[in-house]
Design an enzyme around this catalytic site. Structure first.
Site, mmCIF file in Angstrom:
data_model
loop_
_atom_site.group_PDB
_atom_site.id
_atom_site.type_symbol
_atom_site.label_atom_id
_atom_site.label_comp_id
_atom_site.label_asym_id
_atom_site.label_seq_id
_atom_site.Cartn_x
_atom_site.Cartn_y
_atom_site.Cartn_z
ATOM 1 N N ASP A 24 2.574 21.928 15.089
ATOM 2 C CA ASP A 24 3.960 22.282 15.426
ATOM 3 C C ASP A 24 4.915 21.770 14.356
ATOM 4 O O ASP A 24 4.626 20.787 13.669
ATOM 5 C CB ASP A 24 4.388 21.609 16.735
ATOM 6 C CG ASP A 24 3.543 22.034 17.907
ATOM 7 O OD1 ASP A 24 2.991 23.133 17.850
ATOM 8 O OD2 ASP A 24 3.453 21.240 18.860
HETATM 9 N N1 URA Z 1 -0.992 19.929 20.149
HETATM 10 C C1 URA Z 1 0.351 20.033 20.151
HETATM 11 O O1 URA Z 1 0.977 20.015 21.204
HETATM 12 N N2 URA Z 1 0.979 20.179 18.980
HETATM 13 C C2 URA Z 1 0.347 20.193 17.791
HETATM 14 O O2 URA Z 1 0.983 20.324 16.745
HETATM 15 C C3 URA Z 1 -1.050 20.075 17.811
HETATM 16 C C4 URA Z 1 -1.697 19.939 19.004
#
Ligand code: URA
Length: 237
Positions: A103
């Site tokens: 993310d």
């Molecule tokens: N899980 C999440 O919530 N975000 C990420 O970036 C990776 C795994």
């Protein structure tokens, strides 16, 4: 060779992305637009173009580990013109793409490569590799919540596979917990959704390992090439 595998083997995109390129009418073979995903390429004779650029099988394969800072997207571009992890790879001339995604707000270990076959393998639901995260979450987890997290939770009508979770510490003054979480699936925002499902929203999230590959001393915003041993390990999974 099937056209999407050929494009992936040339280091242009993963097999899945290659199919999107075909559907978006970006792929030509011997000057003709290709529409069928099952098109077979003759590697010796055919001339394949993606977006007007001729591609070939002898591209140099590179394998990069980046310590992604928060505030970067893992796609090449987005509609909001936010910074992309690709901007951090100053002297990598090959066109690499991320293995899976992190993310915008998540930091940590991100692999990038132009080896589409390896990307396909590592992100395929059948053999997704274990990923380890350090999460700072609100509040203190009860035994019951830990048990539920471990056995699998419902997020978006989907039951997650069993996961591992360890409480590193609970800070009573700030009322936050530091957790080590291991999952092998890769659903969108999965760790955040799993923590929310047990009522402990994530405040910060960092990925620290993929299988046996770890950040080691790679600093935030920096990157390194994987060692031969690490590449062989990933290929052997
Ligand atoms: N899980 C999440 O919530 N975000 C990420 O970036 C990776 C795994």
């Amino acid at each position: 060779m099937r056209i999407n595998k050929y494009i992936a083997s040339c280091g242009v995109a993963s097999r899945r992305k290659a199919e999107e390129l075909i559907l978006n009418k970006k792929v030509k073979v011997n000057g003709k637009l290709i529409e069928e995903l099952s098109f077979q390429v003759d590697e010796q004779k055919d001339s394949v173009e993606v977006d007007g650029v001729k591609i070939s099988l002898d591209e140099n394969l590179v394998y990069i580990l980046l310590n992604k800072p928060e505030g970067y997207i893992t796609t090449v571009k987005d509609q909001f013109d936010r910074k992309s992890v690709i901007d951090l790879l100053s002297d990598i001339k090959e066109r690499v793409f991320p293995v899976g995604r992190l993310d915008y707000e998540t930091s940590g270990l991100l692999l990038l490569t132009n080896d589409g076959d390896l990307t396909y393998k590592l992100t395929h639901p059948k053999h997704e590799i274990d990923k380890t995260y350090i999460a700072m979450v609100k509040g203190q987890l009860s035994e019951e919540e830990i048990k539920n997290f471990k056995s699998g939770l419902y997020i978006d009508d989907y039951k997650t596979a069993p996961a591992k979770i360890k409480v590193v510490y609970y800070d009573k003054n700030k009322d936050i917990s530091k957790l080590e979480i291991k999952i092998h699936e890769g659903k969108n925002r999965q760790v955040r959704k799993m923590c929310k499902a047990i009522n402990h929203p994530v405040l910060r999230l960092k990925r620290v390992a993929m299988g046996k590959i770890t950040l080691n001393d790679c600093k935030i915003g920096e990157y390194r090439h994987l060692t031969e041993e690490e590449v062989n390990y990933l290929k052997s999974i």
